[in-house]
Design a protein around this motif. Structure first.
Motif, PDB file in Angstrom:
ATOM      1  N   THR A  50      11.657 -32.048 -11.979  1.00 12.59           N
ATOM      2  CA  THR A  50      12.222 -32.503 -13.239  1.00 12.59           C
ATOM      3  C   THR A  50      11.232 -32.157 -14.348  1.00 12.59           C
ATOM      4  O   THR A  50      10.053 -31.881 -14.079  1.00 12.59           O
ATOM      5  CB  THR A  50      12.472 -34.015 -13.235  1.00 12.59           C
ATOM      6  N   GLY A  81      18.543 -27.851 -16.970  1.00 17.15           N
ATOM      7  CA  GLY A  81      18.566 -28.671 -18.168  1.00 17.15           C
ATOM      8  C   GLY A  81      19.555 -28.125 -19.177  1.00 17.15           C
ATOM      9  O   GLY A  81      20.106 -27.027 -19.016  1.00 17.15           O
ATOM     10  N   ASP A  99      16.461 -32.264 -19.671  1.00 16.24           N
ATOM     11  CA  ASP A  99      17.160 -32.644 -18.434  1.00 16.24           C
ATOM     12  C   ASP A  99      17.352 -34.146 -18.309  1.00 16.24           C
ATOM     13  O   ASP A  99      17.684 -34.657 -17.242  1.00 16.24           O
ATOM     14  CB  ASP A  99      16.422 -32.109 -17.203  1.00 16.24           C
ATOM     15  N   TYR A 136      24.204 -25.498 -20.097  1.00 17.76           N
ATOM     16  CA  TYR A 136      23.206 -25.830 -19.074  1.00 17.76           C
ATOM     17  C   TYR A 136      22.690 -24.550 -18.430  1.00 17.76           C
ATOM     18  O   TYR A 136      23.432 -23.561 -18.306  1.00 17.76           O
ATOM     19  CB  TYR A 136      23.802 -26.740 -18.003  1.00 17.76           C
ATOM     20  N   ARG A 138      19.638 -22.885 -15.405  1.00 20.65           N
ATOM     21  CA  ARG A 138      18.589 -23.046 -14.389  1.00 20.65           C
ATOM     22  C   ARG A 138      17.464 -22.068 -14.709  1.00 20.65           C
ATOM     23  O   ARG A 138      17.708 -20.923 -15.094  1.00 20.65           O
ATOM     24  CB  ARG A 138      19.112 -22.791 -12.979  1.00 20.65           C
ATOM     25  N   VAL A 166      23.795 -29.348 -11.268  1.00 18.89           N
ATOM     26  CA  VAL A 166      22.897 -30.225 -12.018  1.00 18.89           C
ATOM     27  C   VAL A 166      22.521 -31.436 -11.177  1.00 18.89           C
ATOM     28  O   VAL A 166      21.338 -31.773 -11.009  1.00 18.89           O
ATOM     29  CB  VAL A 166      23.544 -30.670 -13.347  1.00 18.89           C
TER      30      VAL A 166
END
Length: 297
Positions: A50, A81, A99, A136, A138, A166
């Motif tokens: 995270t 995020g 995130d 969003y 990655r 997610v």
């Protein structure tokens, strides 16, 4: 999953070199510092994290060339995020990702961006498109620090097509965090049984304090607010999405500030996680009847 030799793969949408401890496209870019190259790609690991874990990461000593997360050496990381901002610079594209645990700048050097654009395409075969603000994404890359400010030098950044990714990522990152901070699941099972016996023998003595619902052992020193929040989430009827903080405040009879403090404490203990947004929480059941990361393969 086996994390005994650090985390080396992520199984959801892991493309472009995410399978294993070697290098990923763009990781040999001249923009990476030479100290990273000296360490050798054979020592690289890939770990789901995270943003809060990235913000809390630290060097083990002033001359270290790598970061520690949960006491474990970490080189390459992956996280997801929402893109809050995209800034085009002369030499790089800077993305600001959020995130729900924090925000982090992600820099993609122009040559690496060209490589990613060529691989991802613009609606051609695969039709993955480009990263856009409020969408969003990655990220795969390396954590870096400059002038005491952290950022991620990305090898790859791609838009997320399936939003289940997610939640999958947050659960996977939680499972890996628990492995390194508390040990493998089999050790937790043995320790939990021993703690349960000790708590029964001492009638809830100083070692561990047992909550009123579900037999969950709470570490000594856990605040009353955290235990009330945990109790409220466990005992209140809810959907798979969990409970919003306002519902928790009503059920626990706490002020909103107390609920937020208690929630942060429970997240740090790995007992709850965010679901549809950063203010909706659900219990993370590791040894109980609930879902545990990795249960489905």
């Amino acid at each position: 999953m086996d994390y005994s030799n650090n985390y080396t793969t992520t199984s959801y949408g892991a493309q472009g070199g995410a399978n294993g401890g070697g290098f990923m496209p763009g990781s040999q870019s001249g923009n990476d510092n030479s100290s990273t190259t000296k360490r050798g790609y054979g020592k690289d690991t890939l770990r789901p994290v995270t943003i809060k874990q990235l913000l809390d990461a630290h060097h083990p000593h002033p001359d270290a060339e790598y970061f520690l997360i949960d006491g474990s050496e970490t080189t390459q990381v992956t996280f997801v995020g929402q893109i809050r901002n995209i800034s085009l610079q002369t030499t790089n594209v800077t993305y600001k990702l959020d995130d729900g645990t924090g925000t982090m700048e992600v820099k993609v050097w122009i040559d690496a961006e060209a490589f990613g654009g060529e691989e991802e395409g613009e609606g051609g075969k695969g039709g993955k498109g480009k990263c856009v603000e409020q969408g969003y994404a990655r990220v795969w890359g390396r954590l870096k620090a400059f002038n005491n400010k952290s950022h991620v030098g990305a090898n790859i950044i791609r838009p997320i097509q399936d939003y289940n990714e997610v939640q999958y990522h947050l659960l996977e990152a939680t499972a890996v965090h628990l492995h390194f901070s508390r040990g493998p699941p089999e050790q937790l099972d043995q320790a939990g049984k021993g703690q349960s016996n000790d708590a029964t023998a001492t009638n809830g003595g100083a070692g561990q304090q047992q909550s009123a619902a579900g037999g969950q052992l709470m570490p000594a020193g856990t605040s009353m607010a955290a235990r009330k929040v945990y109790q409220a989430i466990r005992s209140t009827p809810q959907s798979n999405e969990g409970l919003h903080v306002q519902q928790i405040a009503t059920a626990a009879g706490l002020e909103m500030a107390e609920v937020l403090r208690g929630g942060d404490e429970l997240m740090n203990l790995g007992l709850i996680f965010t679901t549809v947004d950063e203010h909706t929480w659900a219990l993370l059941e590791i040894n109980g009847a609930g879902y545990a990361p990795g249960d489905d393969g």
